[in-house]
Enzyme design. Sequence first.
Site, short mmCIF file in Angstrom:
data_model
loop_
_atom_site.label_atom_id
_atom_site.label_comp_id
_atom_site.label_asym_id
_atom_site.label_seq_id
_atom_site.Cartn_x
_atom_site.Cartn_y
_atom_site.Cartn_z
CD GLN A 277 -30.20 -7.70 -90.43
OE1 GLN A 277 -30.96 -7.41 -89.41
NE2 GLN A 277 -29.24 -8.46 -90.25
CG HIS B 258 -23.52 -0.91 -93.53
ND1 HIS B 258 -23.47 -1.04 -94.72
CD2 HIS B 258 -24.35 -1.53 -93.02
CE1 HIS B 258 -24.97 -1.60 -95.25
NE2 HIS B 258 -25.27 -2.09 -93.96
CG ASN C 9 -28.90 -0.98 -90.99
OD1 ASN C 9 -28.77 -0.09 -90.34
ND2 ASN C 9 -28.63 -0.92 -92.14
CG ASP D 255 -22.64 -2.44 -99.88
OD1 ASP D 255 -23.20 -2.34 -98.63
OD2 ASP D 255 -23.34 -2.37 -100.91
CB ILE D 256 -22.53 -5.42 -104.47
CG1 ILE D 256 -22.43 -5.91 -105.79
CG2 ILE D 256 -24.09 -5.31 -103.91
CD1 ILE D 256 -23.17 -7.23 -105.98
CG HIS E 269 -23.64 -6.71 -92.98
ND1 HIS E 269 -24.80 -7.46 -93.01
CD2 HIS E 269 -24.13 -5.47 -93.56
CE1 HIS E 269 -26.05 -6.94 -93.30
NE2 HIS E 269 -25.60 -5.45 -93.58
P1 5GP Z 1 -28.00 -3.87 -94.60
O1 5GP Z 1 -29.21 -3.23 -95.52
O2 5GP Z 1 -28.70 -5.48 -94.66
O3 5GP Z 1 -27.60 -3.35 -93.61
O4 5GP Z 1 -26.79 -4.09 -95.82
C1 5GP Z 1 -26.70 -4.94 -96.80
C2 5GP Z 1 -25.70 -4.58 -97.62
O5 5GP Z 1 -25.12 -5.60 -98.40
C3 5GP Z 1 -26.16 -3.57 -98.73
O6 5GP Z 1 -25.54 -2.22 -98.51
C4 5GP Z 1 -25.86 -4.31 -100.02
O7 5GP Z 1 -25.60 -3.26 -101.08
C5 5GP Z 1 -24.76 -5.20 -99.79
N1 5GP Z 1 -24.78 -6.44 -100.48
C6 5GP Z 1 -25.93 -7.30 -100.63
N2 5GP Z 1 -25.42 -8.15 -101.50
C7 5GP Z 1 -24.29 -8.27 -101.65
C8 5GP Z 1 -23.29 -8.96 -102.40
O8 5GP Z 1 -23.65 -10.05 -103.01
N3 5GP Z 1 -21.92 -8.54 -102.44
C9 5GP Z 1 -21.41 -7.44 -101.73
N4 5GP Z 1 -20.40 -6.99 -101.93
N5 5GP Z 1 -22.51 -6.52 -101.01
C10 5GP Z 1 -23.93 -7.07 -100.89
#
Ligand code: 5GP
Length: 136
Positions: free
Chosen positions: A93, A101, A86, A30-31, A99
Site C-alpha cells: 500500500q 484496484h 493492499n 490510476d495515474i 481503494h
Molecule cells: P496502492 O499502492 O496504495 O495499493 O495503490 C495506490 C495507487 O494509487 C497506485 O497505483 C498509484 O499509481 C495511484 N495513485 C497515486 N496517486 C494518484 C493520484 O494522484 N491520482 C491517481 N489517479 N492515481 C494515483
Amino acid sequence: MSDCIFCKIAAGEIPSNTLYEDDKVKVIFDISPATLGHALVIPKEHAANVFEIQDDLLAHAHIVAKKIAAALKEATGCKGVNILQNNGEVAGQSVFHLHIHVIPRYDDDDAHIKWTPGTQDTEGLDKIAAKVKEIL
Ligand code: 5GP
Ligand code: ZN
C-alpha cells in the site's frame, strides 16, 4: 483527512477522469496504470485500510468494483481482470486511503501480479487456525 490525496480526489477538490460516481464512491483511472484501463474504486469517506473501513461501505465498493470490471472487460476487450486491495506498506500500500484496484489483463501484458508458490507449514497453520477461531 485534510492532507489525504484520495479524500481530495473523492471530494472533487482535485480534478480526475471519473468513470463512475455515486454518493459513496468515486472510480478513476490510476495515474500510473499497471495496464490499459487500470481503475481505482475510492470510497468517499476516509478509512486507511480494511481494518478501519465500515462493512457496508466496503461491501458497496466491492460491488462497484465488480460492475467496473465487467464494463472494462467489454470496453477494452481484455481477457481477464485482477481485483485487489493492499493493506499496509509491507503489503504494497502506498496511498493510505483504502481503494480497490481493478486491473484489466491482456495477453503478454506487463503487469506482474503473482506470488511465488511456497510450501505449507502444517504446525504453524494449526496454531494460526486455533487463534483465528478464538478471535472470531
Ligand atoms: P496502492 O499502492 O496504495 O495499493 O495503490 C495506490 C495507487 O494509487 C497506485 O497505483 C498509484 O499509481 C495511484 N495513485 C497515486 N496517486 C494518484 C493520484 O494522484 N491520482 C491517481 N489517479 N492515481 C494515483
Ligand atoms: Zn482519505
